[in-house]
Scaffold this active site. Structure first.
Site, PDB file in Angstrom:
ATOM      1  N   ASP A 121       0.860  -1.185   0.000  1.00 26.02           N
ATOM      2  CA  ASP A 121       0.000   0.000   0.000  1.00 26.02           C
ATOM      3  C   ASP A 121       0.902   1.242   0.000  1.00 26.02           C
ATOM      4  O   ASP A 121       1.737   1.406   0.898  1.00 26.02           O
ATOM      5  CB  ASP A 121      -0.897   0.008   1.257  1.00 26.02           C
ATOM      6  CG  ASP A 121      -2.236   0.686   1.000  1.00 26.02           C
ATOM      7  OD1 ASP A 121      -3.274   0.157   1.466  1.00 26.02           O
ATOM      8  OD2 ASP A 121      -2.245   1.725   0.310  1.00 26.02           O
ATOM      9  N   ASP A 181      -2.838   4.789  -2.456  1.00 18.66           N
ATOM     10  CA  ASP A 181      -3.835   5.437  -1.601  1.00 18.66           C
ATOM     11  C   ASP A 181      -4.169   6.845  -2.116  1.00 18.66           C
ATOM     12  O   ASP A 181      -3.259   7.648  -2.330  1.00 18.66           O
ATOM     13  CB  ASP A 181      -3.226   5.548  -0.192  1.00 18.66           C
ATOM     14  CG  ASP A 181      -4.216   5.962   0.856  1.00 18.66           C
ATOM     15  OD1 ASP A 181      -5.162   5.186   1.087  1.00 18.66           O
ATOM     16  OD2 ASP A 181      -4.069   7.052   1.427  1.00 18.66           O
ATOM     17  N   GLU A 224      -6.230   4.266  -6.099  1.00 22.20           N
ATOM     18  CA  GLU A 224      -7.525   4.525  -5.456  1.00 22.20           C
ATOM     19  C   GLU A 224      -7.972   5.898  -5.912  1.00 22.20           C
ATOM     20  O   GLU A 224      -7.334   6.907  -5.593  1.00 22.20           O
ATOM     21  CB  GLU A 224      -7.400   4.501  -3.932  1.00 22.20           C
ATOM     22  CG  GLU A 224      -8.737   4.726  -3.247  1.00 22.20           C
ATOM     23  CD  GLU A 224      -8.626   5.058  -1.768  1.00 22.20           C
ATOM     24  OE1 GLU A 224      -7.602   5.604  -1.358  1.00 22.20           O
ATOM     25  OE2 GLU A 224      -9.588   4.781  -1.018  1.00 22.20           O
ATOM     26  N   HIS A 227     -11.166  -2.283   3.451  1.00 24.09           N
ATOM     27  CA  HIS A 227     -11.060  -1.956   4.880  1.00 24.09           C
ATOM     28  C   HIS A 227     -11.796  -0.671   5.230  1.00 24.09           C
ATOM     29  O   HIS A 227     -11.863  -0.294   6.414  1.00 24.09           O
ATOM     30  CB  HIS A 227      -9.585  -1.843   5.248  1.00 24.09           C
ATOM     31  CG  HIS A 227      -8.922  -0.731   4.520  1.00 24.09           C
ATOM     32  ND1 HIS A 227      -8.731  -0.743   3.139  1.00 24.09           N
ATOM     33  CD2 HIS A 227      -8.464   0.451   4.941  1.00 24.09           C
ATOM     34  CE1 HIS A 227      -8.170   0.378   2.780  1.00 24.09           C
ATOM     35  NE2 HIS A 227      -7.988   1.128   3.831  1.00 24.09           N
ATOM     36  N   ASP A 228     -12.324   0.021   4.213  1.00 19.94           N
ATOM     37  CA  ASP A 228     -13.069   1.270   4.448  1.00 19.94           C
ATOM     38  C   ASP A 228     -14.574   1.083   4.300  1.00 19.94           C
ATOM     39  O   ASP A 228     -15.335   2.027   4.528  1.00 19.94           O
ATOM     40  CB  ASP A 228     -12.672   2.337   3.410  1.00 19.94           C
ATOM     41  CG  ASP A 228     -11.249   2.808   3.545  1.00 19.94           C
ATOM     42  OD1 ASP A 228     -10.665   3.200   2.515  1.00 19.94           O
ATOM     43  OD2 ASP A 228     -10.714   2.778   4.669  1.00 19.94           O
TER      44      ASP A 228
END
Ligand code: TEU
Ligand code: CA
Length: 538
Positions: free
Chosen positions: A98, A199, A241, A315-316
């Site tokens: 990440d 990210d 993302e 995870h969000d």
């Protein structure tokens, strides 16, 4: 389009804090992941997107990095990280790291130096502005509530943070920053990682004075420069993302001829149960017609000029079965439906830890039970505005990020086999019914639906390369075809708790997969609630 390994891959996202604890401190770690690689190899996945494991004060659970080239002590050591890469490679599993470079932690050495003085050489690594009328420079808001500007008392200037106060935004206009980032990326690429998940990469071109955050004017210049300086000539995968991406924007990122990224996470389908122009907490019912329209647009717009990612969870996000399925009487059936619906589309699918065993949302009854900074900040901000506590907790129970972060449920032993210590976030009380051990023992479990779908992607070119064609049906039936050379597959799903009608003149050549007993005809069907199947038609 030049074929790459990730065109045919299925990825698995691990949130390391919640995956497997190996030293009984109640926090997942790298050794715990190594212990579970055989399980992932059995599932059949090709790569792991590993949420951040770098040094961090954990204000945003690792998305606030204080040292990009050291491993967070709670997660283990650099040697263990190198061992994970090696052990995964032995199982033909790539480790995709990440990359969080829109911002650092305020405990990063660069920010500690920058804060000391306006003349620091690191000052322009970040974004500082003078107050305006003794107020924040402008009305930019943080995703985690409140202003995106915080006053640094020491030097009397405000600094920008589009997320938490402890996550100051990096100044990508500063070439020194870009060079530091590229150096760090090569440090990780030299260790043999399989690529990067980037990210909020759409934010690095921001122009805060013009209130521009996403898709700024220099964004693609930076990505081309990054590509050339780091992963461009390596056989690795990069996924950005990009919350606001449209198909046209997605092509800018993922058109192979542009030498930027492999693909992006687009979120248009994710926003369909949210009121337009409001926050993620402001809900509206999902309309299946809108879901069909959005997926059809994305499945048919990129062509050879881009590549789709496919996901329901991360995870969000809240767990998809609780969000858009039925996490009680139809938990298994709706879990399999979402797997079949998504994994037979065109693009690279991502499975989020626990999705493959049908894990569900974990409701809380007070803010004290909530860990996530985004939910906590929203709670206090809305409470301040006079919104009822019960309404705010309902929003958190519906959309809060902790729903995805309860520990992975491995078996029916205490703490679900995640730890023998006290877990950092409570294990869901349904772990005795929903766990890996039970799923592996039950040949009809959701796990084996995912395993079969992964095999289909590895073995059938129609799944990877077939054209997508939406089939006209009643509102709550989502049906589509995949067509490749002379092969045609039909996928039919009833995304509702009621029976729905479906009919087709096509003849079934082969029954591929389904969550109920195989059908022998497609003519005048009455689909069961959450029924889903795929057939090859002749
Ligand atoms: O998320 C970007 C982001 O905007 C999400 O936080 C989203 O706004 C919201 O959470 C939707 O529920 C990335 C990471 O995935 C997230 O975990 C980090 O908190 C954030 O960036 C900051 O790094
Ligand atoms: Ca641990």
């Amino acid at each position: 389009m030049k074929k790459k390994w990730w065109h045919q891959a299925v990825m698995y996202q691990i949130y390391p804090r919640s995956f497997q604890d190996s030293n009984q401190d109640g926090i997942g770690d790298i050794n715990g992941i190594i212990q579970r690689l055989d399980y992932l190899q059995n599932l059949g996945i090709d790569g792991i997107w590993l949420s951040p494991v770098y040094e961090s004060p954990n204000d945003d659970n690792g998305y606030d990095i204080s040292n990009y080239e050291e491993i967070m002590a709670e997660f283990g050591t650099m040697e263990e990280m190198e061992q994970l890469i090696e052990e995964a490679q032995k199982r033909n599993i790539k480790i995709v790291m990440d990359l969080v470079v829109n911002h650092t932690s305020d405990e990063h050495a660069w920010f500690i130096e920058a804060k000391k003085s306006k003349d620091s050489v690191y000052r322009d690594y970040y974004i500082w502005r003078e107050a305006v009328n003794n107020q924040a420079p402008n009305e930019l808001r943080s995703t985690f509530s409140g202003s995106a500007w915080t006053l640094d008392e020491e030097t009397g200037q405000y600094y920008l943070h589009l997320f938490g106060k402890k996550q100051p935004d990096l100044n990508w206009e500063n070439q020194a920053v870009r060079k530091e980032i590229y150096k760090m990326m090569n440090f990780w690429l030299d260790k043999g990682i399989g690529g990067f998940r980037m990210d909020v990469i759409d934010l690095i071109g921001k122009q805060p004075d013009q209130l521009v955050t996403g898709n700024g004017p220099k964004l693609h210049d930076y990505l081309k420069e990054m590509n050339q300086a780091t992963f461009g000539n390596k056989d690795v995968m990069t996924v950005g993302e990009t919350w606001g991406a449209t198909p046209e924007i997605a092509k800018l990122y993922s058109n192979p001829s542009r030498n930027e990224l492999s693909m992006v996470f687009q979120f248009e389908h994710i926003g369909l149960d949210e009121q337009p122009g409001k926050e993620k907490w402001d809900l509206r019912p999902l309309e299946i017609s809108a879901l069909k329209e959005v997926f059809t647009k994305w499945q048919t717009s990129l062509g050879d000029e881009g590549w789709n990612s496919l996901f329901w969870n991360n995870h969000d996000l809240p767990r998809i079965i609780s969000r858009w399925g039925n996490d009680s009487i139809y938990r298994e059936r709706s879990g399999k439906l979402f797997a079949i619906l998504l994994h037979l589309m065109k693009g690279t699918p991502y499975i989020y830890q626990g999705e493959e065993i049908g894990m569900t949302n974990h409701p809380v009854s007070s803010i004290e039970e909530v860990n996530d900074i985004e939910s906590k900040n929203m709670y206090w901000e809305r409470l301040e505005k006079g919104i009822a506590k019960e309404e705010i907790l309902h929003s958190i129970n519906t959309k809060g990020r902790d729903n995805a972060r309860t520990p992975m449920q491995w078996d029916d032993s205490p703490q679900a086999g995640f730890t023998t210590g006290t877990p950092w976030l409570p294990v869901h009380s349904n772990y005795k019914q929903i766990n890996v051990k039970r799923a592996l023992e039950d040949k009809q479990s959701i796990f084996y639906t995912y395993q079969k779908l992964i095999q289909l992607r590895h073995q059938q070119e129609v799944v990877v390369w077939g054209d997508f064609q939406l089939i006209e049906t009643v509102e709550n039936v989502f049906a589509y075809k995949r067509i490749y050379k002379d092969e045609v597959w039909l996928i039919v799903t009833n995304i509702s708790e009621e029976k729905q009608s479906f009919t087709s003149e096509d003849k079934i050549d082969t029954w591929i997969i389904g969550n109920l007993l195989p059908r022998t005809t497609l003519y005048q069907c009455e689909l069961e609630p959450y029924e889903a199947f795929a057939v090859k038609i002749s």
